[in-house]
Design a protein around this motif. Sequence first.
Motif, PDB file in Angstrom:
ATOM      1  N   SER A  16      75.931  24.414  -0.719  1.00 12.14           N
ATOM      2  CA  SER A  16      76.565  23.958   0.559  1.00 12.14           C
ATOM      3  C   SER A  16      75.576  23.983   1.810  1.00 12.14           C
ATOM      4  CB  SER A  16      77.855  24.186   1.014  1.00 12.14           C
ATOM      5  OG  SER A  16      77.892  25.764   0.880  1.00 12.14           O
ATOM      6  N   TRP A  17      74.299  24.971   1.549  1.00  8.52           N
ATOM      7  CA  TRP A  17      73.470  25.211   2.368  1.00  8.52           C
ATOM      8  C   TRP A  17      72.423  24.385   2.319  1.00  8.52           C
ATOM      9  CZ3 TRP A  17      73.529  28.283   6.791  1.00  8.52           C
ATOM     10  CH2 TRP A  17      74.287  29.274   6.537  1.00  8.52           C
ATOM     11  N   ARG A  26      74.354  24.378   7.629  1.00  4.94           N
ATOM     12  CA  ARG A  26      75.756  24.166   6.873  1.00  4.94           C
ATOM     13  C   ARG A  26      76.657  23.862   7.909  1.00  4.94           C
ATOM     14  NH1 ARG A  26      78.452  28.918   2.833  1.00  4.94           N
ATOM     15  NH2 ARG A  26      80.305  27.055   2.324  1.00  4.94           N
ATOM     16  N   PHE A  28      80.637  23.947   8.077  1.00  4.05           N
ATOM     17  CA  PHE A  28      82.150  24.711   7.608  1.00  4.05           C
ATOM     18  C   PHE A  28      83.089  23.861   7.938  1.00  4.05           C
ATOM     19  CE2 PHE A  28      78.613  27.988   7.666  1.00  4.05           C
ATOM     20  CZ  PHE A  28      78.760  28.721   6.869  1.00  4.05           C
ATOM     21  N   THR A  29      84.242  23.860   6.899  1.00  5.96           N
ATOM     22  CA  THR A  29      85.344  23.139   7.149  1.00  5.96           C
ATOM     23  C   THR A  29      86.525  23.859   7.265  1.00  5.96           C
ATOM     24  OG1 THR A  29      84.505  21.299   6.136  1.00  5.96           O
ATOM     25  CG2 THR A  29      86.589  20.963   6.503  1.00  5.96           C
ATOM     26  N   PHE A  30      87.367  23.538   8.353  1.00  2.45           N
ATOM     27  CA  PHE A  30      88.713  24.419   8.735  1.00  2.45           C
ATOM     28  C   PHE A  30      89.692  23.612   8.794  1.00  2.45           C
ATOM     29  CE2 PHE A  30      84.903  26.691  10.176  1.00  2.45           C
ATOM     30  CZ  PHE A  30      85.102  27.936   9.501  1.00  2.45           C
ATOM     31  N   PHE A  39      86.170  31.216  13.847  1.00  2.00           N
ATOM     32  CA  PHE A  39      85.140  31.467  13.033  1.00  2.00           C
ATOM     33  C   PHE A  39      83.643  31.516  13.731  1.00  2.00           C
ATOM     34  CE2 PHE A  39      81.509  29.661  10.440  1.00  2.00           C
ATOM     35  CZ  PHE A  39      81.256  30.562   9.505  1.00  2.00           C
ATOM     36  N   LYS A  62      85.447  21.664  12.090  1.00  2.00           N
ATOM     37  CA  LYS A  62      84.171  21.805  11.484  1.00  2.00           C
ATOM     38  C   LYS A  62      83.176  22.684  12.387  1.00  2.00           C
ATOM     39  CE  LYS A  62      84.062  17.459   9.129  1.00  2.00           C
ATOM     40  NZ  LYS A  62      84.079  17.773   7.896  1.00  2.00           N
ATOM     41  N   GLU A  64      78.994  23.472  12.525  1.00  2.00           N
ATOM     42  CA  GLU A  64      77.842  23.312  12.192  1.00  2.00           C
ATOM     43  C   GLU A  64      77.141  24.494  12.556  1.00  2.00           C
ATOM     44  OE1 GLU A  64      74.229  20.166  11.955  1.00  2.00           O
ATOM     45  OE2 GLU A  64      76.285  19.284  12.416  1.00  2.00           O
TER      46      GLU A  64
END
Length: 78
Positions: A16-17, A26, A28-30, A39, A62, A64
């Motif tokens: 994912s990086w 990357r 990241f999804t929340f 986060f 999200k 980034e």
Amino acid sequence: MTEAEAATLAVALEPSWDCSPPHLRRVFTFVDFRDAFGFATRVALLAEAEGHHPEMFVRWGKVELSLTTNSVGGLSEN
């Protein structure tokens, strides 16, 4: 760090990086904005402690992150 060195180290990263010198990125999804912001806050506190600050883009669900070492104009082992 040269592009060849970055490519060698990139194989150890989770898929994912995105390692595209001069940045390491990357997304990241929340589930919601609150979790994404929480986060981002934890990343900010860790970054401050390490003295190495990512670019962050926070939006609903999200975060980034984009990492580079500005002092060397690209990626470094830091």
